[in-house]
Enzyme design. Structure first.
Site, short mmCIF file in Angstrom:
data_model
loop_
_atom_site.label_atom_id
_atom_site.label_comp_id
_atom_site.label_asym_id
_atom_site.label_seq_id
_atom_site.Cartn_x
_atom_site.Cartn_y
_atom_site.Cartn_z
N HIS A 57 73.21 92.70 92.73
CA HIS A 57 73.93 92.82 91.45
C HIS A 57 73.85 94.23 90.87
O HIS A 57 74.66 94.58 90.01
CB HIS A 57 73.43 91.78 90.44
CG HIS A 57 72.11 92.08 89.81
ND1 HIS A 57 70.93 91.50 90.24
CD2 HIS A 57 71.76 92.90 88.78
CE1 HIS A 57 69.94 91.93 89.49
NE2 HIS A 57 70.41 92.79 88.60
N ASP A 87 70.65 87.96 96.53
CA ASP A 87 70.75 89.06 95.57
C ASP A 87 70.00 90.29 96.06
O ASP A 87 69.32 90.98 95.29
CB ASP A 87 70.25 88.65 94.18
CG ASP A 87 70.68 89.64 93.09
OD1 ASP A 87 71.62 90.41 93.34
OD2 ASP A 87 70.05 89.66 92.01
N GLY A 159 67.27 97.74 83.93
CA GLY A 159 67.00 98.93 84.75
C GLY A 159 65.88 98.70 85.74
O GLY A 159 65.74 99.45 86.70
N ASN A 160 65.04 97.67 85.50
CA ASN A 160 63.97 97.33 86.45
C ASN A 160 64.50 96.62 87.69
O ASN A 160 63.81 96.56 88.72
CB ASN A 160 62.92 96.42 85.81
CG ASN A 160 61.81 97.19 85.13
OD1 ASN A 160 61.64 97.11 83.92
ND2 ASN A 160 61.04 97.94 85.91
N SER A 161 65.70 96.04 87.61
CA SER A 161 66.24 95.28 88.73
C SER A 161 66.27 96.13 90.00
O SER A 161 66.77 97.25 90.00
CB SER A 161 67.66 94.80 88.42
OG SER A 161 67.65 93.79 87.45
N THR A 177 63.84 91.20 89.98
CA THR A 177 65.24 90.80 90.02
C THR A 177 65.82 90.39 88.67
O THR A 177 66.95 90.74 88.34
CB THR A 177 65.42 89.62 91.01
OG1 THR A 177 65.06 90.09 92.31
CG2 THR A 177 66.84 89.11 91.03
N ALA A 178 65.08 89.63 87.87
CA ALA A 178 65.67 89.12 86.63
C ALA A 178 64.59 88.83 85.61
O ALA A 178 63.43 88.60 85.93
CB ALA A 178 66.46 87.84 86.93
N LEU A 180 64.02 86.11 82.48
CA LEU A 180 64.54 84.82 82.03
C LEU A 180 64.26 84.59 80.55
O LEU A 180 63.25 85.03 80.03
CB LEU A 180 63.90 83.69 82.84
CG LEU A 180 64.02 83.80 84.37
CD1 LEU A 180 63.34 82.61 85.02
CD2 LEU A 180 65.48 83.90 84.80
N GLY A 217 78.60 72.95 106.14
CA GLY A 217 79.74 72.64 105.29
C GLY A 217 79.54 71.55 104.27
O GLY A 217 80.49 70.80 103.98
N ILE A 218 78.34 71.42 103.72
CA ILE A 218 78.11 70.42 102.68
C ILE A 218 77.72 71.10 101.37
O ILE A 218 77.15 72.19 101.36
CB ILE A 218 77.01 69.41 103.07
CG1 ILE A 218 75.67 70.11 103.33
CG2 ILE A 218 77.46 68.57 104.26
CD1 ILE A 218 74.51 69.15 103.58
#
Length: 313
Positions: A57, A87, A159-161, A177-178, A180, A217-218
């Site tokens: 991202h 990600d 900016g840490n991502s 990454t994120a 929360l 495909g499920i």
């Protein structure tokens, strides 16, 4: 730990040009000029060839990616490959003797371990914060398709991502990454992608330009006891919500509302776990699904193919 790890953490600056949609005023004032959007993130140099791990991202949709090292050197970065499913993205720069971070092992990380987060929060490069590992194996957070996060209370901000989560030896154990719960006023809840997962994704991207995953495909969903009773399922668990047209699952007769209880004999914990177990199989192999349709148990071998790119978004 900081002396060992920080030199290999880079600032990632991105640029994306957005063209404004046509306007009724264009005949009078001319078309609007393209808008240039700037982005900010972090990355980690992981080998002497200049490969950098960051978040998908951070660089998605960018026209130009510029990287700045801790020693002040700068370089344009090329995208080797990107994996929206986890990600993660791999960049590469061409600079002599780049500093390299040693990769640790996230399977040895324990709750309570002291960790450091290094990155470029709010544009402040080479910022170090510290905390502990708050939890392991966090999933179903809506951050990525395949989630198995390390949770930490080390301060992480915009900016840490893509930056580094390191242990007391200065070895990389995760990619931040994120954050929360910011919109709820929560603090100290950040997640990082474990380095063991990062290592495998990077190897796939460097070798193939993409991550090759198994797919049948499920579309799976978690079904609680109340919902199971309401829709007539035998019990709560992981159910097939939908199937892709012309998919291997459809060909062997799997259907909506089938309950999946095990993949290759291993019980599934949730919908995401079921898909991750299938994704770990190489295309061309088969996977055995066991479950329940109504009151009848079934066991079926399904051919695994490569996951289409659109299913990893």
């Amino acid at each position: 730990a900081v002396r060992a790890a920080a030199p290999a953490v880079v600032s990632v600056y991105t640029q994306r040009t957005e063209r404004a949609p046509a306007s009724a005023f264009d005949p009078f004032f001319g078309p609007q000029r393209p808008r240039v959007q700037q982005g900010l993130g972090s990355g980690v140099i992981v080998d002497s060839q200049g490969h950098i791990i960051t978040n998908h991202h951070v660089i998605a949709g960018s026209d130009r990616i510029r990287v700045q090292l801790s020693d002040g050197r700068e370089a344009d970065a090329a995208v080797v490959g990107s994996d929206p499913g986890t990600d993660l993205a791999v960049l590469q720069i061409q600079l002599p003797k780049p500093p390299v971070m040693k990769l640790g092992r996230s399977d040895r990380v324990q709750v309570g371990d002291v960790v450091l987060a290094i990155g470029t929060p709010l544009g402040l490069s080479q910022t170090v914060t510290h905390g502990i590992v708050s939890a392991l194996g966090r999933a179903q957070l809506g951050v990525a398709v395949y989630e198995n996060f390390i949770q930490t209370d080390a301060a992480i901000n915009f900016g840490n991502s893509g930056g580094a989560l390191v242990d007391f030896r200065g070895e990389l154990i995760g990619i931040n990454t994120a954050v929360l719960g910011k919109d709820l006023g929560a603090e100290g809840i950040g997640v990082a992608i474990p380095v063991d997962l990062v290592r495998g994704v990077m190897q796939e991207i460097v070798q193939h330009g993409r991550v090759i995953r198994g797919w049948i495909g499920i579309v799976t969903v978690d079904v609680g006891a109340e919902d199971a009773s309401r829709v007539g399922l035998a019990h709560a668990g992981v159910a097939i919500a939908n199937l892709y047209r012309d998919s291997p699952a459809l060909e062997v007769g799997l259907a909506r509302r089938d309950i999946i209880e095990a993949v290759n004999g291993a019980p599934v914990r949730n919908a995401q776990d079921a898909l991750a177990r299938i994704a770990s199989h190489k295309p061309g192999s088969t996977v055995k699904l066991e479950g329940l349709r109504g009151t009848r148990r079934f066991s079926v071998d399904v051919k695994v193919i490569e996951a289409p790119a659109e299913t990893a978004q």
